[in-house]
Design a protein around this motif. Structure first.
Motif, PDB file in Angstrom:
ATOM      1  N   HIS A   1       0.831  -1.209   0.000  1.00  0.00           N
ATOM      2  CA  HIS A   1       0.000   0.000   0.000  1.00  0.00           C
ATOM      3  C   HIS A   1       0.867   1.261   0.000  1.00  0.00           C
ATOM      4  CE1 HIS A   1      -4.227  -1.418   1.305  1.00  0.00           C
ATOM      5  NE2 HIS A   1      -3.571  -2.472   0.868  1.00  0.00           N
ATOM      6  N   VAL A   2       0.279   2.348  -0.485  1.00  0.00           N
ATOM      7  CA  VAL A   2       0.906   3.673  -0.457  1.00  0.00           C
ATOM      8  C   VAL A   2       1.339   3.993   0.981  1.00  0.00           C
ATOM      9  CG1 VAL A   2       0.446   6.152  -0.753  1.00  0.00           C
ATOM     10  CG2 VAL A   2      -0.513   4.481  -2.379  1.00  0.00           C
ATOM     11  N   LEU A   3       2.551   4.528   1.122  1.00  0.00           N
ATOM     12  CA  LEU A   3       3.079   4.885   2.450  1.00  0.00           C
ATOM     13  C   LEU A   3       2.686   6.335   2.777  1.00  0.00           C
ATOM     14  CD1 LEU A   3       4.947   4.133   4.883  1.00  0.00           C
ATOM     15  CD2 LEU A   3       6.830   5.146   3.557  1.00  0.00           C
ATOM     16  N   PRO A   4       1.805   6.521   3.752  1.00  0.00           N
ATOM     17  CA  PRO A   4       1.323   7.885   4.041  1.00  0.00           C
ATOM     18  C   PRO A   4       2.437   8.853   4.434  1.00  0.00           C
ATOM     19  CG  PRO A   4      -0.021   6.243   5.161  1.00  0.00           C
ATOM     20  CD  PRO A   4       1.159   5.515   4.608  1.00  0.00           C
ATOM     21  N   ASP A   5       3.461   8.360   5.113  1.00  0.00           N
ATOM     22  CA  ASP A   5       4.558   9.224   5.563  1.00  0.00           C
ATOM     23  C   ASP A   5       5.233   9.920   4.389  1.00  0.00           C
ATOM     24  OD1 ASP A   5       4.006   6.913   7.278  1.00  0.00           O
ATOM     25  OD2 ASP A   5       5.557   7.718   8.599  1.00  0.00           O
ATOM     26  N   SER A   6       5.219   9.263   3.235  1.00  0.00           N
ATOM     27  CA  SER A   6       5.804   9.830   2.024  1.00  0.00           C
ATOM     28  C   SER A   6       4.754  10.595   1.224  1.00  0.00           C
ATOM     29  CB  SER A   6       6.400   8.690   1.190  1.00  0.00           C
ATOM     30  OG  SER A   6       6.916   9.163  -0.020  1.00  0.00           O
ATOM     31  N   SER A   7       3.616   9.932   1.038  1.00  0.00           N
ATOM     32  CA  SER A   7       2.552  10.475   0.189  1.00  0.00           C
ATOM     33  C   SER A   7       1.981  11.798   0.714  1.00  0.00           C
ATOM     34  CB  SER A   7       1.457   9.407   0.089  1.00  0.00           C
ATOM     35  OG  SER A   7       0.292   9.916  -0.451  1.00  0.00           O
ATOM     36  N   ALA A   8       1.966  11.980   2.015  1.00  0.00           N
ATOM     37  CA  ALA A   8       1.393  13.204   2.601  1.00  0.00           C
ATOM     38  C   ALA A   8       2.263  14.425   2.346  1.00  0.00           C
ATOM     39  CB  ALA A   8       1.206  13.024   4.114  1.00  0.00           C
TER      40      ALA A   8
ATOM     41  N   GLY B   1       6.131  11.137  -3.140  1.00  0.00           N
ATOM     42  CA  GLY B   1       5.863   9.908  -3.886  1.00  0.00           C
ATOM     43  C   GLY B   1       5.071   8.916  -3.062  1.00  0.00           C
ATOM     44  N   GLU B   2       4.506   7.933  -3.744  1.00  0.00           N
ATOM     45  CA  GLU B   2       3.620   6.977  -3.048  1.00  0.00           C
ATOM     46  C   GLU B   2       4.395   5.903  -2.286  1.00  0.00           C
ATOM     47  OE1 GLU B   2       0.809   5.680  -6.139  1.00  0.00           O
ATOM     48  OE2 GLU B   2      -0.578   7.179  -5.310  1.00  0.00           O
ATOM     49  N   ALA B   3       5.596   5.595  -2.729  1.00  0.00           N
ATOM     50  CA  ALA B   3       6.500   4.686  -2.014  1.00  0.00           C
ATOM     51  C   ALA B   3       5.797   3.459  -1.433  1.00  0.00           C
ATOM     52  CB  ALA B   3       7.234   5.459  -0.906  1.00  0.00           C
ATOM     53  N   PRO B   4       5.024   2.727  -2.256  1.00  0.00           N
ATOM     54  CA  PRO B   4       4.267   1.604  -1.689  1.00  0.00           C
ATOM     55  C   PRO B   4       5.176   0.533  -1.092  1.00  0.00           C
ATOM     56  CG  PRO B   4       4.261   1.536  -4.103  1.00  0.00           C
ATOM     57  CD  PRO B   4       4.853   2.853  -3.710  1.00  0.00           C
ATOM     58  N   GLU B   5       4.703  -0.059  -0.013  1.00  0.00           N
ATOM     59  CA  GLU B   5       5.463  -1.115   0.664  1.00  0.00           C
ATOM     60  C   GLU B   5       4.473  -2.032   1.377  1.00  0.00           C
ATOM     61  OE1 GLU B   5       6.892   0.239   4.879  1.00  0.00           O
ATOM     62  OE2 GLU B   5       7.805   1.616   3.415  1.00  0.00           O
ATOM     63  N   PRO B   6       4.924  -3.203   1.830  1.00  0.00           N
ATOM     64  CA  PRO B   6       4.007  -4.135   2.488  1.00  0.00           C
ATOM     65  C   PRO B   6       3.334  -3.514   3.719  1.00  0.00           C
ATOM     66  CG  PRO B   6       6.038  -5.251   1.882  1.00  0.00           C
ATOM     67  CD  PRO B   6       6.255  -3.791   1.622  1.00  0.00           C
ATOM     68  N   LEU B   7       2.052  -3.845   3.844  1.00  0.00           N
ATOM     69  CA  LEU B   7       1.241  -3.379   4.973  1.00  0.00           C
ATOM     70  C   LEU B   7       0.736  -4.618   5.718  1.00  0.00           C
ATOM     71  CD1 LEU B   7      -0.387  -0.976   6.366  1.00  0.00           C
ATOM     72  CD2 LEU B   7      -2.250  -1.589   4.798  1.00  0.00           C
ATOM     73  N   TYR B   8       0.871  -4.589   7.043  1.00  0.00           N
ATOM     74  CA  TYR B   8       0.477  -5.735   7.854  1.00  0.00           C
ATOM     75  C   TYR B   8      -0.538  -5.318   8.916  1.00  0.00           C
ATOM     76  CZ  TYR B   8       5.102  -7.342   6.217  1.00  0.00           C
ATOM     77  OH  TYR B   8       6.194  -7.678   5.462  1.00  0.00           O
ATOM     78  N   ALA B   9      -1.394  -6.255   9.298  1.00  0.00           N
ATOM     79  CA  ALA B   9      -2.138  -6.106  10.555  1.00  0.00           C
ATOM     80  C   ALA B   9      -1.292  -6.779  11.632  1.00  0.00           C
ATOM     81  CB  ALA B   9      -3.505  -6.773  10.454  1.00  0.00           C
ATOM     82  N   VAL B  10      -0.955  -6.012  12.663  1.00  0.00           N
ATOM     83  CA  VAL B  10      -0.088  -6.530  13.729  1.00  0.00           C
ATOM     84  C   VAL B  10      -0.866  -6.507  15.041  1.00  0.00           C
ATOM     85  CG1 VAL B  10       2.105  -6.270  14.936  1.00  0.00           C
ATOM     86  CG2 VAL B  10       1.932  -5.603  12.518  1.00  0.00           C
ATOM     87  N   MET B  11      -0.838  -7.650  15.731  1.00  0.00           N
ATOM     88  CA  MET B  11      -1.593  -7.803  16.987  1.00  0.00           C
ATOM     89  C   MET B  11      -0.658  -7.598  18.184  1.00  0.00           C
ATOM     90  SD  MET B  11      -2.265  -9.915  19.689  1.00  0.00           S
ATOM     91  CE  MET B  11      -1.687 -11.548  19.273  1.00  0.00           C
ATOM     92  N   PHE B  12      -1.125  -6.773  19.111  1.00  0.00           N
ATOM     93  CA  PHE B  12      -0.373  -6.522  20.337  1.00  0.00           C
ATOM     94  C   PHE B  12      -1.208  -6.940  21.543  1.00  0.00           C
ATOM     95  CE2 PHE B  12       0.874  -3.517  17.126  1.00  0.00           C
ATOM     96  CZ  PHE B  12       2.261  -3.514  17.193  1.00  0.00           C
ATOM     97  N   PRO B  13      -0.629  -7.695  22.477  1.00  0.00           N
ATOM     98  CA  PRO B  13      -1.363  -7.950  23.717  1.00  0.00           C
ATOM     99  C   PRO B  13      -1.601  -6.620  24.436  1.00  0.00           C
ATOM    100  CG  PRO B  13       0.618  -9.334  23.558  1.00  0.00           C
ATOM    101  CD  PRO B  13       0.719  -8.295  22.478  1.00  0.00           C
ATOM    102  N   ALA B  14      -2.790  -6.453  25.010  1.00  0.00           N
ATOM    103  CA  ALA B  14      -3.091  -5.208  25.739  1.00  0.00           C
ATOM    104  C   ALA B  14      -2.048  -4.951  26.826  1.00  0.00           C
ATOM    105  CB  ALA B  14      -4.500  -5.285  26.345  1.00  0.00           C
ATOM    106  N   THR B  15      -1.511  -6.036  27.394  1.00  0.00           N
ATOM    107  CA  THR B  15      -0.524  -5.878  28.471  1.00  0.00           C
ATOM    108  C   THR B  15       0.794  -5.303  27.952  1.00  0.00           C
ATOM    109  OG1 THR B  15       0.037  -8.195  28.076  1.00  0.00           O
ATOM    110  CG2 THR B  15      -1.437  -7.733  29.920  1.00  0.00           C
ATOM    111  N   GLU B  16       1.031  -5.386  26.638  1.00  0.00           N
ATOM    112  CA  GLU B  16       2.242  -4.805  26.052  1.00  0.00           C
ATOM    113  C   GLU B  16       2.104  -3.287  25.916  1.00  0.00           C
ATOM    114  OE1 GLU B  16       5.124  -5.980  25.356  1.00  0.00           O
ATOM    115  OE2 GLU B  16       5.998  -4.650  23.835  1.00  0.00           O
ATOM    116  N   LEU B  17       0.838  -2.815  25.830  1.00  0.00           N
ATOM    117  CA  LEU B  17       0.596  -1.402  25.530  1.00  0.00           C
ATOM    118  C   LEU B  17       0.227  -0.562  26.743  1.00  0.00           C
ATOM    119  CD1 LEU B  17      -1.618  -1.919  22.321  1.00  0.00           C
ATOM    120  CD2 LEU B  17       0.854  -1.491  22.415  1.00  0.00           C
ATOM    121  N   TRP B  18      -0.407  -1.199  27.718  1.00  0.00           N
ATOM    122  CA  TRP B  18      -0.995  -0.419  28.811  1.00  0.00           C
ATOM    123  C   TRP B  18      -0.455  -0.871  30.165  1.00  0.00           C
ATOM    124  CZ3 TRP B  18      -2.686   2.886  25.651  1.00  0.00           C
ATOM    125  CH2 TRP B  18      -3.331   2.508  24.483  1.00  0.00           C
ATOM    126  N   ALA B  19      -0.297   0.098  31.071  1.00  0.00           N
ATOM    127  CA  ALA B  19       0.199  -0.216  32.410  1.00  0.00           C
ATOM    128  C   ALA B  19      -0.799  -1.086  33.167  1.00  0.00           C
ATOM    129  CB  ALA B  19       0.473   1.082  33.167  1.00  0.00           C
TER     130      ALA B  19
END
Lengths: 207, 225
Positions: free
Chosen positions: B175-182, B186-204
């Motif tokens: 997919h188009v890379l927003p960091d570049s496209s914005a 250029g659109e600089a397309p690259e692989p896009l993934y859905a990445v799962m994080f355990p809630a315990t990894e993100l929140w205290a």
């Protein structure tokens, strides 16, 4: 690294009237007088999202998935193609993923960075979906947010929150309510609430 | 922290106030006009979706916080129209000329609206960047969450997920890379993934150790663990 070219405090929008209704009107008038927008096109856009594209589309998809196991399997495998075959494709729904609720896992969708939402299936997002409170809290405390909606999950159900950070749009496939054997797809679709396809509600039980 | 729009996980916002289903799609008439003016202006072809998102994010923190949803849209639109040279500051002051604009032939007419909406704007593109991660693989997000091309630029890695370890759930293609496209880089397309994080990894203080958060993340936001 490049500097940010447009960060300054004197944003051009401050030159327009501060009242939001007047601000919209002023910009519409300026653009119309220059021929850059056509008021008839604006009316058509508004009519589309007020009357033609809305959560009834998503409810049809969910009802068919409940009624037809083959359709459900295909939907979970390649939602973009399957909903496009029903005529649901377009702006803000170019890349669809459908995620299925089970007794073990409840899914919920948010866009913490803005307001990404599957327009062709659900229409324009409701105010609460775009609110700071939902965007801020849904990822950190989804169960407390669900409580704001009057939803309590059974013991043993985990929550998976999907933060829509790319152009992929997510639709929740809720669990089919008990006591709906033999209902037609139309009758099933009537049980599917908009919020149940976002993951903040569960479908209605037939009365 | 990127900018004030990056509010995932923030404390203090209070309850979510739910509207009744079946309420009008647009609470006020001007909400509908703001949406329509924004969509119709986009048809002039002077920016893409990443540029328009970033225009809203670049509202000052004070404006972003006090403006209602469609006030953000219309204000960012005014800024964008000036920045792209479509309108002038004099135009916004009401002192501009009413003569037809050079871009007027691009104006969206009512008859093309259904076709434009139905066509959409897919973000997947062919890319030379091969996927380096497979489904199930452990990955870590970049830290800090920030645009690597433009200081303070647009990115879609929320700060709450920076430096976090997760697992690849889906590969969405390239997919188009927003960091570049914005930023017109250029659109600089690259692989896009859905990445799962355990809630315990993100929140205290995660609500449940079994809960998870999934984010769509570009390959350049990720490194192997």
């Amino acid at each position: 690294m490049r500097p940010m070219p447009h960060d300054h405090s004197d944003h051009p929008h401050a030159l327009l009237p501060p009242d939001p209704a007047l601000r919209v009107k002023a910009l519409e008038t300026i653009l119309t007088r220059k021929g850059l927008i056509d008021p008839a096109a604006l009316d058509e856009l508004i009519d589309t999202y007020e009357n033609r594209i809305g959560p009834k589309n998503g409810a049809r998809v969910v009802a068919r998935a409940w009624a037809d196991p083959m359709f459900r399997a295909a939907l979970l495998e390649d939602a973009t193609r399957v909903v496009a075959d029903l005529g649901f494709y377009g702006r803000q729904g170019e890349h669809m993923v459908v995620v299925e609720n089970t007794p073990q896992q409840h899914n919920m969708v948010v866009c913490t960075l803005c307001s990404c939402y599957p327009w062709p299936l659900l229409g324009i997002p409701p105010g609460w979906y775009k609110s700071d409170a939902y965007r801020a809290r849904a990822v950190r405390e989804p169960r407390k947010v669900l409580a704001d909606f009057g939803v309590t999950l059974p013991e043993g159900t985990s929550v998976r929150v999907w933060d829509s950070t790319a152009e992929v749009r997510y639709l929740v496939l809720p669990m089919r309510p008990e006591g709906t054997d033999g209902l037609s797809e139309d009758a099933l679709a009537d049980l599917v609430t908009r919020d149940s396809m976002i993951g903040t509600d569960i479908p209605k039980v037939p009365s | 922290m990127t900018r004030v729009h990056d509010m995932g996980g923030r404390f203090g916002d209070g309850p979510v106030v739910r509207e009744v289903e079946g309420d009008p799609v647009f609470e006020k008439d001007w909400h509908a006009r703001a949406l329509a003016v924004t969509l119709a202006s986009g048809a002039l072809g002077k920016w893409n979706i990443d540029v328009s998102r970033h225009a809203r994010e670049r509202l000052s923190p004070k404006d972003y916080t006090r403006f209602s949803y469609y006030e953000k849209w219309i204000s960012a639109l005014a800024d964008l129209l000036v920045e792209t040279g479509v309108l002038t500051l004099e135009d916004l002051k009401g002192e501009g000329r009413d003569a037809p604009h050079p871009l007027a032939q691009r104006a969206m007419t009512a008859d093309v609206v259904p076709g434009v909406l139905a066509k959409g704007g897919p973000a997947d593109r062919p890319s030379d960047v091969a996927p380096t991660f497979v489904v199930g693989q452990a990955v870590r997000t970049a830290r800090p969450a920030a645009n690597r091309f433009v200081d303070g630029g647009h990115t879609r890695l929320p700060s709450y997920a920076q430096g976090a370890e997760g697992r690849v759930l889906l590969l969405h293609g390239t997919h188009v890379l927003p960091d570049s496209s914005a930023h017109g880089l250029g659109e600089a397309p690259e692989p896009l993934y859905a990445v799962m994080f355990p809630a315990t990894e993100l929140w205290a203080d995660a609500e449940s150790p079994d809960d998870e958060v999934v984010l769509d993340l570009w390959q350049s936001y990720l490194e192997p663990v």
